[in-house]
Motif scaffolding. Structure first.
Motif, short mmCIF file in Angstrom:
data_model
loop_
_atom_site.label_atom_id
_atom_site.label_comp_id
_atom_site.label_asym_id
_atom_site.label_seq_id
_atom_site.Cartn_x
_atom_site.Cartn_y
_atom_site.Cartn_z
N GLU B 40 4.84 -4.68 -8.43
CA GLU B 40 3.57 -5.34 -8.74
C GLU B 40 3.43 -6.69 -8.04
N GLU B 41 4.53 -7.28 -7.60
CA GLU B 41 4.45 -8.55 -6.85
C GLU B 41 3.60 -8.36 -5.61
N LYS B 42 3.64 -7.18 -5.06
CA LYS B 42 2.86 -6.87 -3.86
C LYS B 42 1.36 -7.00 -4.16
N LEU B 43 0.95 -6.48 -5.31
CA LEU B 43 -0.47 -6.52 -5.65
C LEU B 43 -0.94 -7.93 -5.98
N TRP B 44 -0.13 -8.65 -6.76
CA TRP B 44 -0.53 -10.01 -7.13
C TRP B 44 -0.67 -10.90 -5.89
N SER B 45 0.16 -10.66 -4.88
CA SER B 45 0.14 -11.54 -3.70
C SER B 45 -0.74 -11.01 -2.56
N HIS B 46 -1.45 -9.91 -2.83
CA HIS B 46 -2.19 -9.27 -1.74
C HIS B 46 -3.17 -10.20 -1.03
N ARG B 47 -3.97 -10.90 -1.83
CA ARG B 47 -5.00 -11.73 -1.20
C ARG B 47 -4.39 -12.91 -0.44
N VAL B 48 -3.24 -13.38 -0.89
CA VAL B 48 -2.53 -14.45 -0.19
C VAL B 48 -2.12 -13.95 1.20
N TYR B 49 -1.70 -12.70 1.27
CA TYR B 49 -1.35 -12.09 2.56
C TYR B 49 -2.58 -12.02 3.48
N VAL B 50 -3.69 -11.57 2.89
CA VAL B 50 -4.92 -11.43 3.69
C VAL B 50 -5.32 -12.80 4.24
N SER B 51 -5.24 -13.82 3.40
CA SER B 51 -5.64 -15.17 3.84
C SER B 51 -4.73 -15.68 4.95
N LEU B 52 -3.42 -15.45 4.82
CA LEU B 52 -2.50 -15.91 5.87
C LEU B 52 -2.78 -15.14 7.17
N ALA B 53 -3.03 -13.85 7.05
CA ALA B 53 -3.32 -13.05 8.25
C ALA B 53 -4.54 -13.62 8.98
N ARG B 54 -5.57 -13.95 8.22
CA ARG B 54 -6.80 -14.47 8.84
C ARG B 54 -6.56 -15.84 9.48
N SER B 55 -5.65 -16.61 8.90
CA SER B 55 -5.32 -17.91 9.50
C SER B 55 -4.53 -17.72 10.80
#
Lengths: 321, 272
Positions: B40-55
Protein backbone atom coordinates in the motif's frame (compact mmCIF):
# COMPACT_ATOMS: atom_id res chain seq x y z
CA UNK A 1 -4.99 -9.64 -19.22
CA UNK A 2 -6.03 -9.85 -22.85
CA UNK A 3 -6.30 -7.39 -25.72
CA UNK A 4 -9.64 -6.41 -24.26
CA UNK A 5 -7.76 -4.25 -21.75
CA UNK A 6 -6.56 -0.87 -22.92
CA UNK A 7 -5.03 2.25 -21.42
CA UNK A 8 -7.10 5.33 -22.25
CA UNK A 9 -6.61 9.07 -22.07
CA UNK A 10 -9.46 11.54 -22.43
CA UNK A 11 -9.99 15.20 -21.68
CA UNK A 12 -12.20 16.60 -18.95
CA UNK A 13 -14.11 19.81 -19.48
CA UNK A 14 -11.23 21.93 -18.19
CA UNK A 15 -8.79 20.42 -20.68
CA UNK A 16 -7.00 18.17 -18.18
CA UNK A 17 -5.99 14.80 -19.60
CA UNK A 18 -7.42 11.97 -17.49
CA UNK A 19 -5.99 8.43 -17.44
CA UNK A 20 -8.09 5.30 -17.38
CA UNK A 21 -8.20 1.58 -18.03
CA UNK A 22 -10.97 0.17 -20.20
CA UNK A 23 -11.83 -3.51 -19.88
CA UNK A 24 -14.25 -5.19 -22.24
CA UNK A 25 -16.09 -8.49 -21.85
CA UNK A 26 -16.15 -11.26 -24.43
CA UNK A 27 -18.58 -10.31 -27.18
CA UNK A 28 -20.63 -13.44 -26.54
CA UNK A 29 -21.67 -12.30 -23.07
CA UNK A 30 -21.67 -8.53 -23.59
CA UNK A 31 -24.62 -6.93 -21.76
CA UNK A 32 -24.03 -3.54 -23.46
CA UNK A 33 -23.89 -1.78 -20.12
CA UNK A 34 -20.89 0.16 -18.90
CA UNK A 35 -19.77 0.09 -15.30
CA UNK A 36 -17.64 2.99 -14.14
CA UNK A 37 -15.54 2.27 -11.08
CA UNK A 38 -15.08 5.70 -9.54
CA UNK A 39 -11.88 6.36 -7.63
CA UNK A 40 -12.10 6.34 -3.85
CA UNK A 41 -10.26 9.41 -2.62
CA UNK A 42 -6.59 9.34 -3.47
CA UNK A 43 -6.24 5.58 -4.02
CA UNK A 44 -6.79 6.20 -7.72
CA UNK A 45 -8.25 3.80 -10.26
CA UNK A 46 -6.93 0.62 -8.66
CA UNK A 47 -8.31 1.38 -5.13
CA UNK A 48 -6.80 -0.03 -1.93
CA UNK A 49 -5.06 -3.38 -2.45
CA UNK A 50 -6.25 -3.41 -6.10
CA UNK A 51 -9.88 -3.84 -5.04
CA UNK A 52 -11.11 -2.31 -8.30
CA UNK A 53 -8.99 -4.69 -10.37
CA UNK A 54 -10.69 -7.57 -8.58
CA UNK A 55 -14.10 -5.99 -9.20
CA UNK A 56 -13.26 -5.37 -12.88
CA UNK A 57 -12.36 -9.00 -13.35
CA UNK A 58 -15.69 -10.12 -11.91
CA UNK A 59 -17.73 -7.50 -13.77
CA UNK A 60 -16.21 -8.24 -17.18
CA UNK A 61 -16.77 -11.95 -16.60
CA UNK A 62 -20.46 -11.07 -16.12
CA UNK A 63 -20.56 -9.22 -19.44
CA UNK A 64 -20.09 -5.60 -18.41
CA UNK A 65 -17.68 -3.12 -19.97
CA UNK A 66 -15.66 -1.64 -17.11
CA UNK A 67 -13.92 1.69 -17.05
CA UNK A 68 -11.69 2.77 -14.15
CA UNK A 69 -10.11 6.20 -14.40
CA UNK A 70 -8.32 8.83 -12.32
CA UNK A 71 -10.03 12.09 -11.48
CA UNK A 72 -8.14 15.33 -12.13
CA UNK A 73 -5.26 15.93 -9.74
CA UNK A 74 -5.17 12.28 -8.65
CA UNK A 75 -3.46 9.10 -9.87
CA UNK A 76 -1.87 9.64 -13.27
CA UNK A 77 -4.25 12.35 -14.41
CA UNK A 78 -3.40 15.97 -15.02
CA UNK A 79 -4.61 18.76 -12.79
CA UNK A 80 -3.95 20.19 -9.38
CA UNK A 81 -5.58 19.55 -6.04
CA UNK A 82 -5.12 22.58 -3.82
CA UNK A 83 -6.36 21.08 -0.57
CA UNK A 84 -3.57 20.49 1.91
CA UNK A 85 -5.50 18.12 4.16
CA UNK A 86 -7.12 14.83 3.21
CA UNK A 87 -10.25 15.65 5.21
CA UNK A 88 -10.78 18.77 3.08
CA UNK A 89 -10.21 16.84 -0.13
CA UNK A 90 -12.72 14.19 1.01
CA UNK A 91 -15.19 16.93 1.97
CA UNK A 92 -14.94 18.48 -1.48
CA UNK A 93 -15.51 15.09 -3.11
CA UNK A 94 -18.60 14.56 -0.95
CA UNK A 95 -20.21 17.69 -2.38
CA UNK A 96 -19.45 16.82 -5.98
CA UNK A 97 -15.88 17.80 -6.87
CA UNK A 98 -15.60 14.97 -9.41
CA UNK A 99 -19.12 14.88 -10.84
CA UNK A 100 -18.01 16.71 -14.01
CA UNK A 101 -15.14 14.27 -14.57
CA UNK A 102 -17.59 11.38 -14.20
CA UNK A 103 -19.92 12.96 -16.74
CA UNK A 104 -16.98 13.37 -19.15
CA UNK A 105 -16.09 9.69 -18.69
CA UNK A 106 -19.67 8.67 -19.46
CA UNK A 107 -19.65 10.92 -22.53
CA UNK A 108 -16.38 9.36 -23.66
CA UNK A 109 -17.73 5.82 -23.20
CA UNK A 110 -20.94 6.73 -25.04
CA UNK A 111 -19.09 8.11 -28.04
CA UNK A 112 -16.24 5.60 -28.20
CA UNK A 113 -17.89 2.37 -27.06
CA UNK A 114 -21.47 3.08 -28.16
CA UNK A 115 -22.87 2.37 -24.72
CA UNK A 116 -26.07 4.05 -23.59
CA UNK A 117 -26.62 2.68 -20.10
CA UNK A 118 -24.30 2.90 -17.14
CA UNK A 119 -23.88 1.71 -13.61
CA UNK A 120 -21.76 3.86 -11.33
CA UNK A 121 -19.86 1.92 -8.72
CA UNK A 122 -17.31 2.91 -6.16
CA UNK A 123 -15.94 2.77 -2.68
CA UNK A 124 -16.41 5.67 -0.26
CA UNK A 125 -15.84 8.95 -2.14
CA UNK A 126 -16.32 7.09 -5.43
CA UNK A 127 -19.78 5.99 -4.28
CA UNK A 128 -20.82 9.56 -3.36
CA UNK A 129 -19.56 10.88 -6.67
CA UNK A 130 -21.67 8.24 -8.42
CA UNK A 131 -24.77 9.22 -6.46
CA UNK A 132 -24.39 12.94 -7.19
CA UNK A 133 -23.82 12.30 -10.89
CA UNK A 134 -26.71 9.84 -11.17
CA UNK A 135 -29.10 12.40 -9.77
CA UNK A 136 -29.13 14.36 -12.99
CA UNK A 137 -28.00 11.85 -15.60
CA UNK A 138 -30.67 9.57 -17.04
CA UNK A 139 -28.04 7.37 -18.62
CA UNK A 140 -27.20 6.05 -15.18
CA UNK A 141 -29.45 3.09 -14.40
CA UNK A 142 -27.75 1.69 -11.33
CA UNK A 143 -25.64 2.64 -8.32
CA UNK A 144 -23.39 0.14 -6.58
CA UNK A 145 -21.81 1.83 -3.59
CA UNK A 146 -19.38 0.39 -1.05
CA UNK A 147 -19.11 2.13 2.30
CA UNK A 148 -20.80 5.31 1.07
CA UNK A 149 -20.33 8.23 3.49
CA UNK A 150 -23.48 10.09 4.43
CA UNK A 151 -21.56 12.79 6.30
CA UNK A 152 -19.30 15.63 5.26
CA UNK A 153 -15.60 15.51 6.11
CA UNK A 154 -13.46 18.56 6.61
CA UNK A 155 -10.59 19.84 8.73
CA UNK A 156 -13.03 22.17 10.47
CA UNK A 157 -15.28 19.30 11.50
CA UNK A 158 -14.92 18.02 15.06
CA UNK A 159 -15.65 14.34 14.45
CA UNK A 160 -15.99 13.60 18.17
CA UNK A 161 -19.03 15.85 18.20
CA UNK A 162 -20.90 13.62 15.77
CA UNK A 163 -20.16 10.12 17.09
CA UNK A 164 -23.06 7.78 16.39
CA UNK A 165 -24.43 5.35 18.97
CA UNK A 166 -22.82 2.46 17.10
CA UNK A 167 -19.42 4.13 17.18
CA UNK A 168 -19.75 4.98 20.84
CA UNK A 169 -20.72 1.43 21.78
CA UNK A 170 -17.75 0.03 19.91
CA UNK A 171 -15.28 2.54 21.33
CA UNK A 172 -16.72 2.00 24.82
CA UNK A 173 -16.11 -1.76 24.52
CA UNK A 174 -12.59 -1.05 23.25
CA UNK A 175 -11.79 1.13 26.25
CA UNK A 176 -13.09 -1.53 28.64
CA UNK A 177 -10.86 -4.14 26.96
CA UNK A 178 -7.86 -1.86 27.34
CA UNK A 179 -8.39 -1.14 31.05
CA UNK A 180 -5.78 -3.75 31.93
CA UNK A 181 -3.27 -2.80 29.26
CA UNK A 182 -0.17 -1.00 30.51
CA UNK A 183 0.44 0.43 27.04
CA UNK A 184 -3.02 1.98 26.96
CA UNK A 185 -2.53 3.57 30.38
CA UNK A 186 0.85 4.94 29.27
CA UNK A 187 -0.83 6.39 26.20
CA UNK A 188 -3.51 7.97 28.37
CA UNK A 189 -1.06 9.38 30.90
CA UNK A 190 1.21 10.76 28.18
CA UNK A 191 -1.77 12.66 26.73
CA UNK A 192 -1.72 10.75 23.44
CA UNK A 193 -5.34 9.63 23.81
CA UNK A 194 -8.28 11.48 22.32
CA UNK A 195 -9.76 12.87 25.52
CA UNK A 196 -12.65 14.52 23.73
CA UNK A 197 -13.84 11.14 22.47
CA UNK A 198 -13.26 9.40 25.81
CA UNK A 199 -15.19 12.11 27.63
CA UNK A 200 -18.06 11.95 25.20
CA UNK A 201 -18.33 8.16 25.55
CA UNK A 202 -18.15 8.21 29.35
CA UNK A 203 -20.72 10.97 29.44
CA UNK A 204 -23.05 9.12 27.11
CA UNK A 205 -22.83 5.99 29.25
CA UNK A 206 -23.26 7.77 32.58
CA UNK A 207 -26.10 9.96 31.47
CA UNK A 208 -27.60 7.76 28.80
CA UNK A 209 -31.22 8.13 29.90
CA UNK A 210 -31.10 11.83 30.58
CA UNK A 211 -29.28 12.53 27.35
CA UNK A 212 -31.77 10.68 25.21
CA UNK A 213 -34.58 12.64 26.85
CA UNK A 214 -32.73 15.88 26.24
CA UNK A 215 -32.11 14.95 22.62
CA UNK A 216 -35.77 14.23 22.10
CA UNK A 217 -36.72 17.60 23.53
CA UNK A 218 -34.09 19.53 21.65
CA UNK A 219 -34.30 17.41 18.48
CA UNK A 220 -30.99 19.03 17.55
CA UNK A 221 -31.05 19.42 13.76
CA UNK A 222 -27.47 20.58 13.35
CA UNK A 223 -25.17 17.74 12.42
CA UNK A 224 -22.54 16.77 9.88
CA UNK A 225 -24.86 15.00 7.44
CA UNK A 226 -24.26 15.70 3.76
CA UNK A 227 -27.15 18.01 2.83
CA UNK A 228 -27.19 16.66 -0.75
CA UNK A 229 -27.36 13.00 0.19
CA UNK A 230 -31.03 12.31 0.86
CA UNK A 231 -32.28 14.51 -1.98
CA UNK A 232 -29.93 12.84 -4.45
CA UNK A 233 -30.96 9.38 -3.28
CA UNK A 234 -34.67 10.03 -3.73
CA UNK A 235 -34.19 11.83 -7.05
CA UNK A 236 -32.31 8.80 -8.38
CA UNK A 237 -34.79 6.25 -7.11
CA UNK A 238 -37.78 8.30 -8.29
CA UNK A 239 -36.53 7.78 -11.82
CA UNK A 240 -36.13 4.05 -11.16
CA UNK A 241 -32.33 4.05 -10.84
CA UNK A 242 -31.51 0.86 -8.91
CA UNK A 243 -29.39 1.21 -5.80
CA UNK A 244 -27.31 -1.32 -3.89
CA UNK A 245 -25.25 -0.10 -0.96
CA UNK A 246 -22.88 -2.51 0.73
CA UNK A 247 -21.45 -1.60 4.11
CA UNK A 248 -18.84 -3.11 6.35
CA UNK A 249 -19.78 -4.20 9.86
CA UNK A 250 -16.70 -2.68 11.50
CA UNK A 251 -16.90 0.58 9.63
CA UNK A 252 -18.23 3.74 11.28
CA UNK A 253 -19.77 4.67 7.92
CA UNK A 254 -22.24 1.80 8.34
CA UNK A 255 -23.51 3.20 11.64
CA UNK A 256 -23.55 6.71 10.30
CA UNK A 257 -25.59 5.63 7.29
CA UNK A 258 -28.04 3.76 9.45
CA UNK A 259 -28.49 6.50 12.01
CA UNK A 260 -28.25 9.56 9.81
CA UNK A 261 -30.15 8.33 6.77
CA UNK A 262 -31.73 4.89 6.74
CA UNK A 263 -33.54 5.06 10.08
CA UNK A 264 -34.78 8.57 9.41
CA UNK A 265 -36.20 7.70 5.99
CA UNK A 266 -37.09 4.05 6.65
CA UNK A 267 -40.76 4.38 5.77
CA UNK A 268 -40.09 6.26 2.56
CA UNK A 269 -37.34 3.81 1.57
CA UNK A 270 -39.71 0.87 2.06
CA UNK A 271 -41.90 2.35 -0.67
CA UNK A 272 -39.20 1.80 -3.28
CA UNK A 273 -39.37 -2.00 -3.07
CA UNK A 274 -36.46 -3.70 -4.76
CA UNK A 275 -35.17 -0.47 -6.31
CA UNK A 276 -33.29 0.07 -3.08
CA UNK A 277 -31.22 -2.37 -1.09
CA UNK A 278 -28.57 -2.01 1.57
CA UNK A 279 -26.60 -4.83 3.16
CA UNK A 280 -23.81 -5.05 5.69
CA UNK A 281 -20.95 -7.53 5.64
CA UNK A 282 -20.30 -8.70 9.19
CA UNK A 283 -16.99 -7.72 10.76
CA UNK A 284 -15.58 -6.33 7.50
CA UNK A 285 -13.51 -3.15 7.58
CA UNK A 286 -13.95 -0.11 5.35
CA UNK A 287 -11.61 -1.22 2.57
CA UNK A 288 -12.59 -4.91 2.67
CA UNK A 289 -9.08 -6.19 3.25
CA UNK A 290 -9.88 -9.85 3.83
CA UNK A 291 -10.62 -12.07 0.79
CA UNK A 292 -13.77 -13.49 2.43
CA UNK A 293 -15.22 -9.97 2.70
CA UNK A 294 -14.25 -9.19 -0.88
CA UNK A 295 -15.89 -12.40 -2.07
CA UNK A 296 -19.07 -11.65 -0.17
CA UNK A 297 -19.17 -8.18 -1.71
CA UNK A 298 -18.64 -9.62 -5.19
CA UNK A 299 -21.36 -12.25 -4.65
CA UNK A 300 -23.85 -9.65 -3.42
CA UNK A 301 -23.02 -7.44 -6.39
CA UNK A 302 -23.46 -10.30 -8.84
CA UNK A 303 -26.87 -11.23 -7.41
CA UNK A 304 -28.01 -7.63 -7.63
CA UNK A 305 -26.68 -7.17 -11.17
CA UNK A 306 -28.36 -10.36 -12.33
CA UNK A 307 -31.64 -9.32 -10.74
CA UNK A 308 -31.79 -5.90 -12.38
CA UNK A 309 -29.56 -5.91 -15.45
CA UNK A 310 -29.79 -9.39 -16.89
CA UNK A 311 -30.17 -8.13 -20.43
CA UNK A 312 -30.04 -10.35 -23.47
CA UNK A 313 -26.43 -10.77 -24.56
CA UNK A 314 -25.63 -8.60 -27.54
CA UNK A 315 -23.75 -10.25 -30.38
CA UNK A 316 -23.80 -7.33 -32.77
CA UNK A 317 -20.91 -5.47 -31.26
CA UNK A 318 -18.59 -4.98 -34.23
CA UNK A 319 -18.63 -1.23 -33.96
CA UNK A 320 -17.19 -1.17 -30.48
CA UNK A 321 -13.97 0.82 -30.49
CA UNK B 1 -0.57 19.68 -22.23
CA UNK B 2 1.91 17.17 -20.85
CA UNK B 3 3.44 14.54 -23.10
CA UNK B 4 2.59 11.41 -21.14
CA UNK B 5 1.82 8.08 -22.72
CA UNK B 6 0.36 5.02 -21.00
CA UNK B 7 1.57 1.70 -22.36
CA UNK B 8 1.92 -2.00 -21.73
CA UNK B 9 5.10 -4.03 -22.11
CA UNK B 10 5.81 -7.67 -21.35
CA UNK B 11 7.84 -9.69 -18.93
CA UNK B 12 7.67 -13.49 -18.95
CA UNK B 13 4.40 -13.43 -20.86
CA UNK B 14 2.69 -11.01 -18.49
CA UNK B 15 1.79 -7.42 -19.30
CA UNK B 16 3.19 -4.58 -17.24
CA UNK B 17 1.59 -1.15 -17.20
CA UNK B 18 3.77 1.93 -17.52
CA UNK B 19 3.67 5.64 -18.28
CA UNK B 20 6.31 7.47 -20.29
CA UNK B 21 6.82 11.15 -19.48
CA UNK B 22 8.55 12.85 -22.40
CA UNK B 23 10.49 16.11 -22.30
CA UNK B 24 10.16 18.81 -24.97
CA UNK B 25 13.67 18.41 -26.37
CA UNK B 26 14.02 16.69 -29.72
CA UNK B 27 17.10 14.69 -28.85
CA UNK B 28 16.22 12.68 -25.81
CA UNK B 29 19.43 11.16 -24.46
CA UNK B 30 18.80 10.70 -20.76
CA UNK B 31 16.16 8.80 -18.85
CA UNK B 32 15.24 7.72 -15.35
CA UNK B 33 13.23 4.63 -14.47
CA UNK B 34 11.12 4.82 -11.30
CA UNK B 35 10.99 1.83 -8.95
CA UNK B 36 7.96 1.98 -6.70
CA UNK B 37 7.47 1.07 -3.05
CA UNK B 38 5.95 -2.04 -1.49
CA UNK B 39 2.23 -2.91 -1.10
CA UNK B 40 0.00 0.00 0.00
CA UNK B 41 3.00 2.35 0.33
CA UNK B 42 3.04 2.36 -3.45
CA UNK B 43 -0.49 3.73 -3.62
CA UNK B 44 -0.06 6.36 -0.92
CA UNK B 45 3.07 7.70 -2.64
CA UNK B 46 1.73 7.51 -6.19
CA UNK B 47 1.06 11.19 -6.70
CA UNK B 48 4.45 12.10 -5.23
CA UNK B 49 6.00 9.92 -7.95
CA UNK B 50 3.94 11.61 -10.64
CA UNK B 51 4.99 15.05 -9.40
CA UNK B 52 8.68 14.13 -9.32
CA UNK B 53 8.43 12.65 -12.83
CA UNK B 54 6.91 15.89 -14.13
CA UNK B 55 9.69 17.90 -12.48
CA UNK B 56 12.42 15.72 -13.99
CA UNK B 57 10.90 16.14 -17.44
CA UNK B 58 11.55 19.86 -17.08
CA UNK B 59 15.24 19.02 -16.65
CA UNK B 60 15.18 17.20 -19.98
CA UNK B 61 14.79 13.66 -18.65
CA UNK B 62 12.51 11.06 -20.11
CA UNK B 63 10.87 9.31 -17.17
CA UNK B 64 9.33 5.88 -17.08
CA UNK B 65 7.03 4.90 -14.23
CA UNK B 66 5.60 1.41 -14.21
CA UNK B 67 3.83 -1.14 -12.00
CA UNK B 68 5.58 -4.35 -11.01
CA UNK B 69 3.69 -7.54 -11.78
CA UNK B 70 1.01 -7.98 -9.11
CA UNK B 71 0.64 -4.21 -8.66
CA UNK B 72 -1.45 -1.40 -10.12
CA UNK B 73 -2.59 -2.15 -13.65
CA UNK B 74 0.01 -4.81 -14.39
CA UNK B 75 -0.86 -8.48 -14.68
CA UNK B 76 0.13 -11.02 -12.08
CA UNK B 77 -0.70 -11.70 -8.45
CA UNK B 78 0.87 -9.98 -5.51
CA UNK B 79 1.20 -13.37 -3.84
CA UNK B 80 3.68 -14.45 -6.54
CA UNK B 81 5.92 -11.41 -6.13
CA UNK B 82 9.40 -11.52 -4.63
CA UNK B 83 12.59 -9.48 -4.72
CA UNK B 84 13.57 -11.55 -7.76
CA UNK B 85 10.39 -10.68 -9.64
CA UNK B 86 10.72 -6.99 -8.74
CA UNK B 87 14.30 -6.95 -10.05
CA UNK B 88 13.28 -8.74 -13.19
CA UNK B 89 10.52 -6.19 -13.83
CA UNK B 90 12.91 -3.26 -13.38
CA UNK B 91 15.36 -4.89 -15.75
CA UNK B 92 12.57 -5.38 -18.26
CA UNK B 93 11.51 -1.72 -18.01
CA UNK B 94 15.09 -0.55 -18.60
CA UNK B 95 15.42 -2.87 -21.59
CA UNK B 96 12.13 -1.59 -22.96
CA UNK B 97 13.47 1.97 -22.84
CA UNK B 98 16.78 1.00 -24.46
CA UNK B 99 14.91 -0.69 -27.29
CA UNK B 100 12.38 2.08 -27.84
CA UNK B 101 14.73 5.06 -27.49
CA UNK B 102 18.00 4.25 -29.20
CA UNK B 103 19.38 7.74 -28.55
CA UNK B 104 19.58 7.19 -24.81
CA UNK B 105 23.12 7.44 -23.53
CA UNK B 106 22.31 7.74 -19.84
CA UNK B 107 19.79 5.78 -17.81
CA UNK B 108 19.31 6.30 -14.08
CA UNK B 109 17.10 4.82 -11.40
CA UNK B 110 14.89 6.38 -8.76
CA UNK B 111 13.30 4.47 -5.92
CA UNK B 112 11.49 5.05 -2.67
CA UNK B 113 11.50 2.79 0.43
CA UNK B 114 11.74 -0.83 -0.78
CA UNK B 115 11.84 0.45 -4.36
CA UNK B 116 15.03 2.32 -3.51
CA UNK B 117 16.58 -0.78 -1.97
CA UNK B 118 15.84 -2.86 -5.05
CA UNK B 119 17.10 -0.12 -7.36
CA UNK B 120 20.48 0.04 -5.67
CA UNK B 121 20.66 -3.74 -5.58
CA UNK B 122 20.05 -4.18 -9.30
CA UNK B 123 22.01 -1.21 -10.72
CA UNK B 124 25.18 -3.21 -11.54
CA UNK B 125 23.28 -6.07 -13.18
CA UNK B 126 21.70 -3.72 -15.72
CA UNK B 127 24.58 -1.32 -16.29
CA UNK B 128 23.02 1.82 -14.93
CA UNK B 129 25.17 4.83 -15.79
CA UNK B 130 22.83 7.69 -14.91
CA UNK B 131 21.87 9.14 -11.52
CA UNK B 132 20.78 6.78 -8.78
CA UNK B 133 18.37 8.47 -6.41
CA UNK B 134 17.27 6.68 -3.28
CA UNK B 135 14.56 8.11 -1.04
CA UNK B 136 14.40 6.55 2.42
CA UNK B 137 15.76 3.16 1.36
CA UNK B 138 14.83 0.15 3.49
CA UNK B 139 18.12 -1.25 4.73
CA UNK B 140 16.84 -4.10 6.88
CA UNK B 141 14.28 -6.35 5.19
CA UNK B 142 13.68 -8.39 8.33
CA UNK B 143 12.70 -5.37 10.38
CA UNK B 144 10.59 -4.09 7.50
CA UNK B 145 8.60 -7.31 7.27
CA UNK B 146 8.03 -7.30 11.02
CA UNK B 147 6.60 -3.78 10.70
CA UNK B 148 4.40 -4.97 7.85
CA UNK B 149 3.07 -7.81 9.99
CA UNK B 150 2.37 -5.32 12.75
CA UNK B 151 -0.31 -3.73 10.57
CA UNK B 152 -2.03 -7.15 10.59
CA UNK B 153 -2.19 -6.84 14.37
CA UNK B 154 -3.66 -3.34 14.05
CA UNK B 155 -6.39 -4.71 11.78
CA UNK B 156 -7.15 -7.46 14.30
CA UNK B 157 -7.45 -4.86 17.05
CA UNK B 158 -9.75 -2.71 14.96
CA UNK B 159 -12.01 -5.61 13.99
CA UNK B 160 -12.01 -7.84 17.05
CA UNK B 161 -10.80 -5.45 19.75
CA UNK B 162 -8.09 -7.99 20.58
CA UNK B 163 -5.04 -9.67 19.08
CA UNK B 164 -6.05 -13.16 17.99
CA UNK B 165 -2.81 -14.04 16.20
CA UNK B 166 0.60 -12.79 17.21
CA UNK B 167 3.39 -12.04 14.77
CA UNK B 168 5.05 -15.35 15.62
CA UNK B 169 1.84 -17.20 14.88
CA UNK B 170 1.50 -15.39 11.57
CA UNK B 171 5.05 -16.33 10.59
CA UNK B 172 4.30 -19.91 11.62
CA UNK B 173 1.30 -19.89 9.29
CA UNK B 174 3.49 -18.65 6.47
CA UNK B 175 6.04 -21.36 7.14
CA UNK B 176 3.29 -23.94 6.93
CA UNK B 177 2.56 -22.70 3.42
CA UNK B 178 -0.52 -20.62 4.25
CA UNK B 179 -0.99 -17.19 2.79
CA UNK B 180 -1.62 -14.35 5.23
CA UNK B 181 -3.51 -11.25 4.31
CA UNK B 182 -1.99 -7.94 5.37
CA UNK B 183 -3.85 -4.75 4.46
CA UNK B 184 -5.58 -6.66 1.67
CA UNK B 185 -2.36 -8.11 0.24
CA UNK B 186 -1.84 -11.87 0.17
CA UNK B 187 1.65 -12.41 1.50
CA UNK B 188 3.32 -15.70 0.63
CA UNK B 189 6.30 -17.31 2.33
CA UNK B 190 8.24 -16.76 -0.88
CA UNK B 191 7.83 -13.00 -0.76
CA UNK B 192 8.14 -12.81 3.02
CA UNK B 193 11.45 -14.68 3.01
CA UNK B 194 12.84 -12.85 0.02
CA UNK B 195 12.32 -9.50 1.73
CA UNK B 196 13.28 -10.73 5.20
CA UNK B 197 16.63 -11.96 3.85
CA UNK B 198 17.20 -8.79 1.89
CA UNK B 199 19.37 -6.16 3.47
CA UNK B 200 21.61 -3.38 2.32
CA UNK B 201 23.60 -3.01 5.51
CA UNK B 202 26.48 -5.09 4.24
CA UNK B 203 26.39 -3.93 0.65
CA UNK B 204 29.92 -3.45 -0.65
CA UNK B 205 29.20 -2.30 -4.16
CA UNK B 206 30.90 0.74 -5.59
CA UNK B 207 28.89 2.68 -8.08
CA UNK B 208 29.79 3.52 -11.63
CA UNK B 209 27.39 6.43 -11.43
CA UNK B 210 26.65 9.03 -8.80
CA UNK B 211 24.17 8.32 -6.10
CA UNK B 212 22.01 10.51 -3.89
CA UNK B 213 20.30 9.27 -0.76
CA UNK B 214 17.57 11.47 0.67
CA UNK B 215 16.45 10.60 4.15
CA UNK B 216 13.47 12.10 5.91
CA UNK B 217 13.91 13.05 9.53
CA UNK B 218 12.83 15.48 12.18
CA UNK B 219 16.36 16.89 12.45
CA UNK B 220 19.44 16.90 10.28
CA UNK B 221 20.95 13.82 11.89
CA UNK B 222 21.14 10.82 9.54
CA UNK B 223 20.02 7.40 10.75
CA UNK B 224 22.89 5.02 11.46
CA UNK B 225 21.92 2.41 8.90
CA UNK B 226 21.40 5.01 6.19
CA UNK B 227 24.77 6.60 6.99
CA UNK B 228 26.43 3.18 6.71
CA UNK B 229 24.76 2.56 3.39
CA UNK B 230 25.74 5.97 2.13
CA UNK B 231 29.36 5.44 3.16
CA UNK B 232 29.60 2.04 1.54
CA UNK B 233 28.10 3.36 -1.70
CA UNK B 234 30.08 6.59 -1.69
CA UNK B 235 26.75 8.36 -2.04
CA UNK B 236 25.79 11.85 -1.04
CA UNK B 237 23.39 11.80 1.89
CA UNK B 238 20.90 14.59 2.54
CA UNK B 239 18.39 14.72 5.38
CA UNK B 240 15.21 16.73 4.89
CA UNK B 241 11.95 17.24 6.73
CA UNK B 242 8.94 15.52 5.22
CA UNK B 243 5.83 13.83 6.56
CA UNK B 244 5.58 10.03 6.06
CA UNK B 245 3.48 10.34 2.92
CA UNK B 246 3.80 6.61 2.18
CA UNK B 247 1.16 5.84 4.78
CA UNK B 248 -2.10 7.48 5.82
CA UNK B 249 -1.50 10.89 7.36
CA UNK B 250 -3.66 13.96 7.73
CA UNK B 251 -2.04 15.86 4.88
CA UNK B 252 -2.72 15.31 1.21
CA UNK B 253 0.71 14.81 -0.30
CA UNK B 254 0.62 16.06 -3.84
CA UNK B 255 4.39 16.25 -3.88
CA UNK B 256 7.28 15.80 -1.45
CA UNK B 257 8.46 19.39 -1.80
CA UNK B 258 11.68 19.15 0.19
CA UNK B 259 12.74 15.81 -1.24
CA UNK B 260 11.90 17.02 -4.75
CA UNK B 261 13.82 20.22 -4.33
CA UNK B 262 17.10 18.68 -3.06
CA UNK B 263 16.87 15.94 -5.66
CA UNK B 264 16.43 18.30 -8.59
CA UNK B 265 19.20 20.54 -7.29
CA UNK B 266 21.56 17.57 -6.91
CA UNK B 267 20.78 16.31 -10.42
CA UNK B 268 21.35 19.74 -11.90
CA UNK B 269 24.70 20.02 -10.12
CA UNK B 270 25.92 16.51 -10.92
CA UNK B 271 24.30 15.74 -14.25
CA UNK B 272 23.38 19.19 -15.55
Amino acid sequence: MTDSVSAIRFENKDGNMLFGILEKPDKAIDRSIGVLLLSPGIKMRVAPHQLYNKMSKKLTSLGFTVFRFDFYGLGDSEGIVDEKLLADLYGSIQIGRYVDDTKCAIDWLSSQCYLEKFILAGLCGGAVTGLLEARTDDRVIGLLGLGIPVILDGSNVDSSKYLTTGQMDRLHQGYINRLFSIKSWLRLLSFQSDFKVIFKILKSKLYKQNESKTEKVKNAPVDNTNPFFAEAMFDCMDRQCKVLYIFSGSDRLAWEYEEKFEKIYQERLNGYGNIYKSVTIDEANHILTMPKWQNEMLDLSEQWLNLHFNTIPSVNNDEVA
Amino acid sequence: MLDETPLFFENSGQKLFGVIHKPDNLNINKAIVFCHAFAEEKLWSHRVYVSLARSLVKLGYLVMRFDYRGYGDSEGDFSSCSITSYKSDIQCAVEYLRNEYSGLTEIGLFGHRLGASIAVNIKDEININGPIILWDPITDGDRYMQEFLRSHLSTQLAIYNEIRETRDQLVEKLEQGEMINVEGYDLSIQQFESITNFNLINITSTLSSKCLIVQTGRNEKPKKDIKLLSDSLGAELLVVKEEPFWREIKQFYFEAKNMNSVTLEWISENYG
